[in-house]
Design an enzyme around this catalytic site. Structure first.
Site, PDB file in Angstrom:
ATOM      1  N   SER A  80       2.499  18.444  10.422  1.00  0.00           N
ATOM      2  CA  SER A  80       3.808  18.850   9.896  1.00  0.00           C
ATOM      3  C   SER A  80       3.679  20.044   8.961  1.00  0.00           C
ATOM      4  O   SER A  80       4.461  21.002   9.045  1.00  0.00           O
ATOM      5  CB  SER A  80       4.487  17.673   9.184  1.00  0.00           C
ATOM      6  OG  SER A  80       3.681  17.146   8.147  1.00  0.00           O
TER       7      SER A  80
ATOM      8  N   HIS B  90       0.852  11.054  13.837  1.00  0.00           N
ATOM      9  CA  HIS B  90       1.091  11.611  12.505  1.00  0.00           C
ATOM     10  C   HIS B  90       1.947  10.662  11.674  1.00  0.00           C
ATOM     11  O   HIS B  90       1.439   9.813  10.958  1.00  0.00           O
ATOM     12  CB  HIS B  90       1.736  12.988  12.646  1.00  0.00           C
ATOM     13  CG  HIS B  90       1.774  13.796  11.376  1.00  0.00           C
ATOM     14  ND1 HIS B  90       1.139  13.412  10.218  1.00  0.00           N
ATOM     15  CD2 HIS B  90       2.366  14.982  11.094  1.00  0.00           C
ATOM     16  CE1 HIS B  90       1.337  14.331   9.279  1.00  0.00           C
ATOM     17  NE2 HIS B  90       2.089  15.286   9.776  1.00  0.00           N
TER      18      HIS B  90
ATOM     19  N   HIS C 208      -9.880   8.105   8.162  1.00  0.00           N
ATOM     20  CA  HIS C 208      -9.132   9.333   7.877  1.00  0.00           C
ATOM     21  C   HIS C 208      -9.963  10.516   8.361  1.00  0.00           C
ATOM     22  O   HIS C 208     -11.194  10.481   8.323  1.00  0.00           O
ATOM     23  CB  HIS C 208      -8.843   9.461   6.378  1.00  0.00           C
ATOM     24  CG  HIS C 208      -7.868  10.534   6.036  1.00  0.00           C
ATOM     25  ND1 HIS C 208      -8.244  11.843   5.863  1.00  0.00           N
ATOM     26  CD2 HIS C 208      -6.514  10.501   5.857  1.00  0.00           C
ATOM     27  CE1 HIS C 208      -7.175  12.567   5.586  1.00  0.00           C
ATOM     28  NE2 HIS C 208      -6.120  11.793   5.580  1.00  0.00           N
TER      29      HIS C 208
ATOM     30  N   ARG D 274      -3.879   7.450  -2.496  1.00  0.00           N
ATOM     31  CA  ARG D 274      -2.480   7.096  -2.275  1.00  0.00           C
ATOM     32  C   ARG D 274      -2.344   5.607  -1.956  1.00  0.00           C
ATOM     33  O   ARG D 274      -1.353   4.963  -2.333  1.00  0.00           O
ATOM     34  CB  ARG D 274      -1.895   7.955  -1.150  1.00  0.00           C
ATOM     35  CG  ARG D 274      -1.908   9.449  -1.451  1.00  0.00           C
ATOM     36  CD  ARG D 274      -1.483  10.270  -0.253  1.00  0.00           C
ATOM     37  NE  ARG D 274      -2.392  10.047   0.876  1.00  0.00           N
ATOM     38  CZ  ARG D 274      -2.184  10.510   2.111  1.00  0.00           C
ATOM     39  NH1 ARG D 274      -1.097  11.218   2.382  1.00  0.00           N
ATOM     40  NH2 ARG D 274      -3.053  10.268   3.072  1.00  0.00           N
TER      41      ARG D 274
ATOM     42  N   ASP E 231      -1.229   4.851   4.917  1.00  0.00           N
ATOM     43  CA  ASP E 231      -0.360   4.096   5.820  1.00  0.00           C
ATOM     44  C   ASP E 231      -0.669   2.607   5.843  1.00  0.00           C
ATOM     45  O   ASP E 231       0.161   1.812   6.306  1.00  0.00           O
ATOM     46  CB  ASP E 231      -0.474   4.659   7.243  1.00  0.00           C
ATOM     47  CG  ASP E 231      -0.064   6.115   7.313  1.00  0.00           C
ATOM     48  OD1 ASP E 231       1.050   6.419   6.880  1.00  0.00           O
ATOM     49  OD2 ASP E 231      -0.864   6.945   7.780  1.00  0.00           O
TER      50      ASP E 231
END
Length: 464
Positions: free
Chosen positions: A270, A300, A346, A355, A401
């Site tokens: 993005s 994504h 990742h 995060r 996520d």
């Protein structure tokens, strides 16, 4: 009017300091655009100096495997807002997530950083004052209305059209009123491109809650959309548009969520798409509409949805409070079935995603007894060792996520197809900040060189 009197009338602390004059603490705070105008000339010179000193130096080899492997790890972009370190995680303008959680202004009575402050940091590299953040909240609230024809576009979309498709449609349609597109047609100087790009970027971010709220209510119900409250912050207004404004814990979650999802350097799909399309001098609405289409891809922005689906399947099979052995068996069955454990691993990170940690700390504070959260924590304790034993991942640790879906579900936002829209609201901050600086620094059209397979073969044949 004298020079000194003109400075005093400007109410600009920066101008007064430059003249060696004192100023009152009650003076109007410098706006984001004014501060940016002060920073741009020096940064232009900084870039010139960097290119003069280092421009002809190699910045790493290019491997053929990188060309075939999606350019993974290939140094090819300038992205000033954030840098992702494999061992340390994301840094926003040099500051870690714990740094910004401590330093950025909070809402009255709140504990999580306000996204307004994060945007200020991304644009300027500076921590804003409480007053500057409050003014930014008011500015976005004043810009929040979307044109009637955009409302009609959304209202005419069938509820079966994916929320991200609706989101992209609406953002692209905002191009109708683009300040940059109008200025370009009128022959604006290249040196001034950043000004209308800034205005479009501010409008883009400001209007996203109204777009996101309208999509949510059209698709999932919830009645008439409430008005934006100019006395509230960005996250509160978004929560209220979604129907959760009276839940202070959910509002706090959104403040954290938007902040930590706002930017993740420039190589993700993005961010890269927004920069690439913007390099053609497409306005921020067109550039971010394209970025949203990339974010909608399963590889994504849909990852947290896949995590939640996997967690629910696990609960349905082994119960909501399973033993460690039952969870281990389910994880192994996932791997032996040729599937991955979603939310783990990742492309860059080689440690637990900061995060993820920030969300876990939020959950420990606000929902420690939630069954889904307990399962997420249980998995966190088990998956890394299993992945290492199975040899399935260079990085066996959880990413962002692995946690976000469980938090949103706890507060009643259970519509998984909508989660990527929240991601899209957040990621606009980082993309918009970089678009502003790209136009300020005169970034060129991106045009990398491509090769065919036969050309690669010929190059190395000729060298042998």
């Amino acid at each position: 009017m004298s020079f000194t009197r003109a400075l005093l009338n400007s109410s600009r602390p920066s101008a007064l300091r430059a003249a060696g004059l004192r100023f009152s603490s009650t003076a109007r705070p410098v706006t984001l655009k004014e501060r940016l105008a002060e920073l741009i000339p020096a940064e232009i010179e900084n870039v010139k100096a960097t290119r003069a000193e280092h421009g002809k130096k190699a910045f790493g080899p290019v491997l053929v495997d990188q060309l075939y492997g999606g350019m993974r790890g290939l140094p090819a972009l300038i992205w000033d807002g954030s840098v992702l370190d494999a061992e340390e995680g994301i840094r926003f303008r040099g500051k870690t997530i714990p740094d910004i959680q401590k330093a950025l202004p909070k809402a009255p009575g709140g504990q999580e950083p306000l996204p307004e402050g994060l945007f200020w940091l991304l644009v300027t590299g500076e921590i804003p004052t409480q007053e500057q953040v409050a003014e930014l909240s008011k500015d976005w609230a004043a810009r929040a209305a979307i044109p009637e024809f955009v409302e009609e576009i959304l209202d005419r979309c069938p509820p079966t059209l994916h929320p991200m498709s609706q989101f992209s449609l609406a953002v692209t349609a905002l191009n109708h009123n683009s300040a940059f597109a109008k200025a370009y047609q009128e022959g604006i100087s290249k040196k001034e491109y950043w000004g209308p790009t800034f205005e479009d970027s501010m409008d883009l971010i400001a209007k996203l809650p109204n777009i996101a709220g309208r999509i949510y209510r059209n698709v999932y119900g919830g009645g008439k959309l409430p008005a934006i409250d100019a006395t509230k912050d960005y996250s509160w207004n978004l929560a209220n548009l979604l129907g959760f404004g009276e839940n202070p814990a959910f509002v706090e979650l959104l403040r954290l969520y938007i902040t930590i999802h706002s930017d993740h350097e420039g190589g993700n799909v993005s961010a890269h798409t927004g920069k690439l399309v913007g390099s053609a001098l497409s306005d921020p609405f067109l550039a971010y509409g394209a970025a949203l289409n990339g974010l909608a891809g399963p590889l994504h922005g849909l990852a947290n949805q896949e995590v939640l689906v996997w967690l629910r399947k696990m609960q349905s099979k082994i119960g909501e409070e399973p033993t460690d052995e039952a969870v281990k068996e389910y994880i192994w069955s996932t791997l032996k079935g040729g599937q991955v454990v979603p939310g783990y691993g990742h492309a860059v990170l080689r440690k637990t995603d900061p995060r993820y940690t920030a969300q876990r700390e939020f959950a420990l504070k606000h929902l420690p007894e939630d069954k889904m959260f307990k399962l997420v924590g249980q998995i966190y304790n088990l998956v890394p060792d299993i992945l290492l034993e199975a040899g399935k991942a260079k990085n066996p640790w959880p990413n962002v996520d692995a946690h976000s879906g469980a938090l949103l579900t706890h507060y009643g936002l259970t519509q998984m197809q909508y989660y990527t829209v929240l991601f899209g609201v957040s990621r606009a901050f980082g993309v918009a900040a970089q678009l502003i600086w790209d136009r300020a620094l005169g970034a060129p059209l991106e045009r990398p060189k491509s090769y065919s397979t036969s050309a690669i073969q010929k190059i190395f044949k000729d060298k042998s």
